[in-house]
Scaffold this motif. Structure first.
Motif, mmCIF file in Angstrom:
data_model
loop_
_atom_site.group_PDB
_atom_site.id
_atom_site.type_symbol
_atom_site.label_atom_id
_atom_site.label_comp_id
_atom_site.label_asym_id
_atom_site.label_seq_id
_atom_site.Cartn_x
_atom_site.Cartn_y
_atom_site.Cartn_z
ATOM 1 N N ARG A 1 -17.607 -0.313 -0.215
ATOM 2 C CA ARG A 1 -16.768 0.502 -1.109
ATOM 3 C C ARG A 1 -17.456 0.899 -2.401
ATOM 4 O O ARG A 1 -16.806 1.081 -3.420
ATOM 5 C CB ARG A 1 -15.477 -0.278 -1.427
ATOM 6 C CG ARG A 1 -14.607 -0.467 -0.199
ATOM 7 C CD ARG A 1 -13.361 -1.257 -0.537
ATOM 8 N NE ARG A 1 -13.611 -2.687 -0.461
ATOM 9 C CZ ARG A 1 -12.731 -3.619 -0.817
ATOM 10 N NH1 ARG A 1 -11.564 -3.279 -1.298
ATOM 11 N NH2 ARG A 1 -13.024 -4.907 -0.709
ATOM 12 N N GLY A 2 -18.790 0.978 -2.381
ATOM 13 C CA GLY A 2 -19.502 1.480 -3.548
ATOM 14 C C GLY A 2 -19.493 0.574 -4.751
ATOM 15 O O GLY A 2 -19.752 1.019 -5.877
ATOM 16 N N LYS A 3 -19.209 -0.681 -4.550
ATOM 17 C CA LYS A 3 -19.186 -1.589 -5.678
ATOM 18 C C LYS A 3 -20.589 -2.050 -6.070
ATOM 19 O O LYS A 3 -21.552 -1.865 -5.323
ATOM 20 C CB LYS A 3 -18.327 -2.802 -5.327
ATOM 21 C CG LYS A 3 -16.879 -2.431 -5.109
ATOM 22 C CD LYS A 3 -16.021 -3.654 -4.930
ATOM 23 C CE LYS A 3 -14.570 -3.240 -4.727
ATOM 24 N NZ LYS A 3 -13.669 -4.407 -4.691
ATOM 25 N N LEU A 4 -20.688 -2.657 -7.229
ATOM 26 C CA LEU A 4 -21.948 -3.213 -7.699
ATOM 27 C C LEU A 4 -21.992 -4.691 -7.366
ATOM 28 O O LEU A 4 -20.964 -5.375 -7.390
ATOM 29 C CB LEU A 4 -22.055 -3.031 -9.211
ATOM 30 C CG LEU A 4 -22.025 -1.581 -9.693
ATOM 31 C CD1 LEU A 4 -21.710 -1.512 -11.185
ATOM 32 C CD2 LEU A 4 -23.365 -0.916 -9.394
ATOM 33 N N ASP A 5 -23.192 -5.176 -7.087
ATOM 34 C CA ASP A 5 -23.348 -6.591 -6.751
ATOM 35 C C ASP A 5 -24.103 -7.293 -7.888
ATOM 36 O O ASP A 5 -25.207 -6.889 -8.254
ATOM 37 C CB ASP A 5 -24.115 -6.719 -5.437
ATOM 38 C CG ASP A 5 -24.144 -8.157 -4.950
ATOM 39 O OD1 ASP A 5 -24.366 -9.075 -5.760
ATOM 40 O OD2 ASP A 5 -23.944 -8.370 -3.742
ATOM 41 N N MET A 6 -23.514 -8.341 -8.433
ATOM 42 C CA MET A 6 -24.106 -9.043 -9.572
ATOM 43 C C MET A 6 -25.534 -9.536 -9.278
ATOM 44 O O MET A 6 -26.370 -9.563 -10.180
ATOM 45 C CB MET A 6 -23.240 -10.245 -9.945
ATOM 46 C CG MET A 6 -22.463 -10.051 -11.217
ATOM 47 S SD MET A 6 -23.577 -9.839 -12.631
ATOM 48 C CE MET A 6 -22.416 -9.290 -13.859
ATOM 49 N N VAL A 7 -25.797 -9.951 -8.050
ATOM 50 C CA VAL A 7 -27.145 -10.418 -7.713
ATOM 51 C C VAL A 7 -28.172 -9.313 -7.969
ATOM 52 O O VAL A 7 -29.251 -9.559 -8.522
ATOM 53 C CB VAL A 7 -27.211 -10.888 -6.249
ATOM 54 C CG1 VAL A 7 -28.635 -11.213 -5.849
ATOM 55 C CG2 VAL A 7 -26.303 -12.091 -6.042
ATOM 56 N N HIS A 8 -27.823 -8.096 -7.596
ATOM 57 C CA HIS A 8 -28.762 -6.984 -7.810
ATOM 58 C C HIS A 8 -28.927 -6.690 -9.292
ATOM 59 O O HIS A 8 -30.037 -6.460 -9.778
ATOM 60 C CB HIS A 8 -28.254 -5.727 -7.094
ATOM 61 C CG HIS A 8 -27.963 -5.935 -5.648
ATOM 62 N ND1 HIS A 8 -27.147 -5.107 -4.921
ATOM 63 C CD2 HIS A 8 -28.361 -6.908 -4.792
ATOM 64 C CE1 HIS A 8 -27.050 -5.552 -3.679
ATOM 65 N NE2 HIS A 8 -27.788 -6.646 -3.571
ATOM 66 N N ILE A 9 -27.802 -6.702 -9.994
ATOM 67 C CA ILE A 9 -27.863 -6.355 -11.421
ATOM 68 C C ILE A 9 -28.660 -7.416 -12.180
ATOM 69 O O ILE A 9 -29.470 -7.092 -13.053
ATOM 70 C CB ILE A 9 -26.423 -6.231 -11.989
ATOM 71 C CG1 ILE A 9 -25.637 -5.160 -11.229
ATOM 72 C CG2 ILE A 9 -26.450 -5.966 -13.476
ATOM 73 C CD1 ILE A 9 -26.361 -3.907 -10.889
ATOM 74 N N GLN A 10 -28.447 -8.671 -11.815
ATOM 75 C CA GLN A 10 -29.158 -9.749 -12.508
ATOM 76 C C GLN A 10 -30.665 -9.711 -12.253
ATOM 77 O O GLN A 10 -31.446 -10.183 -13.084
ATOM 78 C CB GLN A 10 -28.627 -11.115 -12.045
ATOM 79 C CG GLN A 10 -27.286 -11.496 -12.639
ATOM 80 C CD GLN A 10 -26.582 -12.574 -11.844
ATOM 81 O OE1 GLN A 10 -27.102 -13.040 -10.832
ATOM 82 N NE2 GLN A 10 -25.399 -12.958 -12.287
#
Lengths: 435, 435, 435
Positions: B277-286
């Motif tokens: 659903r096009g959400k962001l994943d904290m693992v990627h952002i971190q």
């Protein structure tokens, strides 16, 4: 897919396409316009002084520690200050990073276009400080609409606001030649009223009676204090980074250091005075303690005397705390301005106070070569660009296809962040995992 | 004592003895080899330039602000980045401190032995920056084995890895005379593949189907963002600290600043593209938002142009995010490499990308005096030392008497940290204390 | 009002009046005494050297990065270090900000009065570093009485302690001409024994058997590690900020860097040795790892050799950890000294150790011009002023109208902070909000 609400599905392609398209366009513009500074240009001073040549050899890294202080304010300071909401910490610090990372690139272009050398923008430390500054306007406005906007809307706001900011900054610094070393007017007042105008256009009647998630929990308030304290500590760098080197810069540091210190005392005192049973309110401590940094901005490099700086800080702490207590509820209920973080109290009123203090100080001859009328014009210009720019930007952001959250999903990370499993898991393992 | 499992009892004497013995040996070696720099040596430039004498008077504190930025990256950056695990925050930030504090002493010795002056290692700011750098390799490898190793095992890894790193660093910088100012190859790729080799040797089939504690909770993800943002902000210092002073150093700052900014946009975009659903994943952002700093490391002080740096960052953000999403699960299931923090995606692939970009940039003449073949040899050397060194180190760490945790106690602070009472207490007082 | 307990009502007017009155008096004193430094004075060196004129042109911002490091230690370091208590985080970081913000203003006055130039205090970066230093004494003492005192009491302690500190500092630096560059004696030992004397006077028999809230939860311990690590990283700046520029300053940095590194190893080793089953205790890690910075303070700029600094750190880590384990409980039960944060172990004993090391080092000729007898006199003076000053201050703080909390409300933010609604709310929304 019947289970996926439309708003969420919408993000899937929109956000990646917008983000990648913006970045690729930006890279192309950088390829055309941006080169490293090689020290052979017209000098490396403050924008307002960029016409004079410096006879001394350039020291390209001199301002780097100042830059890093400002960098920390932008990314840790603003990012964590907004984590006070119990369910919106990922968005606060995460979207703050996104907007500032894009904004600094866009700011470098928009500010640089007014100062081309041989058709090029020559990047140096001063320019990246100013680029960081330009993002501050967006992050202030972000505070006004926090929890009620999508990342796509906010990227649009970033482009619009930094573009408009750069026009006003050029007008204030180079046409009016007004003083605003700590940017009370061109960043703080501008960012606040821009954001408030956007918030007004995006008014949500459905949130009139509050929202379950529009509040803090104990540890979210502590995360926010990380932001508060880093902003508070490095504000002297913010207000002095682009000051004239030497004793003028020292003056800007000392004025800001003292204004902030005095502001803490008045913010705590008034918080205790207006709250039930004389208690302190975390919202005031997180925010109003910083108003002294905002309000002393315009005058920071002027000869206002240490006690003058402290008086400005004292007043700013009082005005800001009273604003949180009494004005913000009225703005929401009477004017339809739902200001999530209370940026009006931290950046708006203290920014205007800073502008007014600047007019008075210049009129009293505290700044060589200053002109009080030009200071007043700079304040008016900043407010005018902010309000008109904010309304236009708000109207664009209001278009119904940017993935904005429905009222019931406001102030909730789970609409834009993947962590349901983590939540489910945590609920399951609550007894052992959570403390 | 029937209630005390063997693994826990084992720590009681082993850890204190190992830690104290290592420290005392280190102090003795310092007594023999290490003196203060008195400015009368052969110069204070970068290792690669240490043969030329500097005619200008030495300014021994000039690099100190840069050092402090690097110091923050090592201790706050790496330490908090790994606190994302819900039950392993004490170990992440605490063992990070332990390993880095020992590693910097060991690194000072190992790096200094290659550059003795009159039989002595003369400590100055440049040397302590390099000592901090040497610990980064260990902290990267720590990420690969996080939650599955004991402090004793990790101290052993620290000695082994820093020793091997110092040999490879000497080879790359002084024998091959390759360029790697931001250490994409000799720190990031080296640390990642060393750690992955260790993780392979320590493969735990019992964790094949995951572990209850191998995940985050809401606030642990916010603690991790403290690490992410400090790494992100100070990375320009990491990549420029040992660059040639002046405009070359400025170039390293600007390239890193811009690469990281572009990387944020691509990491966010790809995260949203590949998640439900096009959400962001904290693992990627971190993590993936930092890949631009890794990948631009080798080229940071080269004349690749601001847009070149941004292109490198853009690609790094894409590669890193895709790695987290698709490659890490395959490494675990097919190759038996259980990479807790995904260091392959943050340091491994972006490090190789940085090495390759360096080869291309040198081949295109972007660095005076560079040699593309030597760049390639440096990359091969770094990977070779890492893989062989990692396997050997892993075999030593696998010996059964270092207090390693059984599978069911992995990713759990309570095996090495005294806080049961605190936990019990907190459960008791949950209703009032926890929010 | 029947529902409002007397202690809470009392804060309503007392705190605002005291805080505002103090700030207004301070501003008036600043108006009379404080001006910007204009570079035309007698020089800008360390107090102890203020009589010699500097022929080189003044660089007013040279120490600014050092100042910012110290600033971070004061506001983030001390503030977050004390957030380890599960229910007292707001007060720890919030009241820390309040006391330090007032203390730095008061410190500028009290320290400056001894060094008037033409009847004025000329503020510069060195002076604001020293002002920050003066607040450290208060923040150390705050640790001893944390959770058991009201903000009004603590403001009183701030005035008293900084005034007395400034007298002792003048005596030590200018009359005795003793060396204490990192302030082991005049800040750490002084602040600790001052606070312990206050704690003794304020002894609460009702807390003899502990208190439910006098403990940590998992995430409060992680917040505290933010404080620990920032203190640890920037301690080299604390110990070298006012050292003689050049290689002496470099020596102070290196000694502190190495002492702290060695201290980590011994603190971890002893913690594991004395705890059940060889585990590590967060209290030791948060505090004893810093004892090396305290203990090397007096000797930091002396020629003790890198290994000498490491030995001091090693011993400090051992002494401090053993103190937490064995001495603190005895002080509480036998001497009636309830030392909330264990400042005796972090600042008291390591401070004395630092003073003794200074005596030995000076006796061994490690500092040109030093006099061992004067070093001993300085240590005695610091302890004497601390104990007498602390008792007098404690007696004033014990007066029954300063809003001090009853025993059952100790260690609890809710007595001075408005967040019941937030708590109620959070309890309500626990299942979704808390992880």
């Amino acid at each position: 897919t019947a289970l996926m609400p439309a708003y969420a599905t919408n993000m899937r392609m929109k956000f990646p396409i917008v983000a990648l398209a913006l970045e690729i366009i930006t890279i192309i513009l950088f390829a055309v316009f941006v080169v490293y500074d090689d020290g052979k240009g017209h000098g490396h001073g403050h924008d307002a002084h960029s016409n004079k040549t410096h006879p001394e050899p350039a020291q390209p890294m001199e301002l780097y520690p100042m830059f890093q202080d400002v960098h920390v304010m932008i990314f840790i300071g603003f990012g964590f200050l907004m984590t006070f909401l119990k369910r919106y910490g990922f968005s606060s610090v995460g979207v703050n990073l996104l907007l500032a990372a894009f904004g600094l690139q866009w700011g470098l272009l928009m500010q640089g276009l007014w100062h081309l050398e041989d058709g090029k923008i020559k990047v140096n430390i001063l320019k990246i400080i100013n680029a960081d500054f330009s993002t501050a306007t967006v992050l202030i406005s972000f505070g006004a609409v926090l929890g009620k906007t999508s990342p796509v809307q906010l990227l649009i706001m970033t482009i619009m606001e930094i573009t408009i900011f750069s026009i006003n900054e050029h007008l204030v610094a180079n046409v009016l030649e007004a003083n605003d070393v700590g940017a009370s007017m061109i960043i703080h007042a501008f960012g606040a009223y821009f954001g408030l105008a956007v918030a007004r256009v995006l008014y949500r009647p459905g949130l009139k009676n509050g929202h379950d998630n529009d509040g803090s929990v104990y540890h979210s308030d502590l995360f926010a204090m990380i932001g508060t304290v880093f902003l508070w500590m490095f504000w002297p760098s913010f207000n002095s980074a682009i000051a004239e080197p030497g004793f003028t810069q020292l003056t800007a540091v000392i004025n800001t250091y003292l204004s902030l210190a005095a502001c803490v005392l008045s913010a705590y005192a008034i918080s205790s005075l207006v709250e039930h049973r004389g208690k302190l309110d975390m919202v005031h401590i997180q925010n109003a303690t910083l108003a002294g940094g905002v309000a002393v901005g315009t005058c920071a490099d002027m000869n206002i005397g240490p006690f003058g700086a402290m008086l400005i800080g004292l007043v700013a702490g009082i005005v800001s705390t009273l604003g949180f207590k009494y004005l913000t509820p009225i703005l929401a209920s009477k004017l339809g301005i739902q200001d999530t973080c209370g940026v009006h109290n931290l950046h708006g009123m203290p920014g205007i106070l800073g502008g007014l203090a600047g007019i008075v100080a210049v009129a009293l001859g505290k700044k060589k070569g200053g002109d009080a009328a030009m200071q007043a014009a700079a304040l008016a210009s900043s407010l005018g660009f902010a309000l008109v720019g904010g309304v236009v930007t708000g109207l664009i952001m209001k278009l119904p296809f940017w993935g904005q959250p429905p009222d019931q999903n406001c102030y909730d990370d789970s609409i834009y962040w993947e962590h349901e499993e983590s939540l489910a898991h945590a609920d399951h393992s609550k007894n052992k995992a959570e403390v």
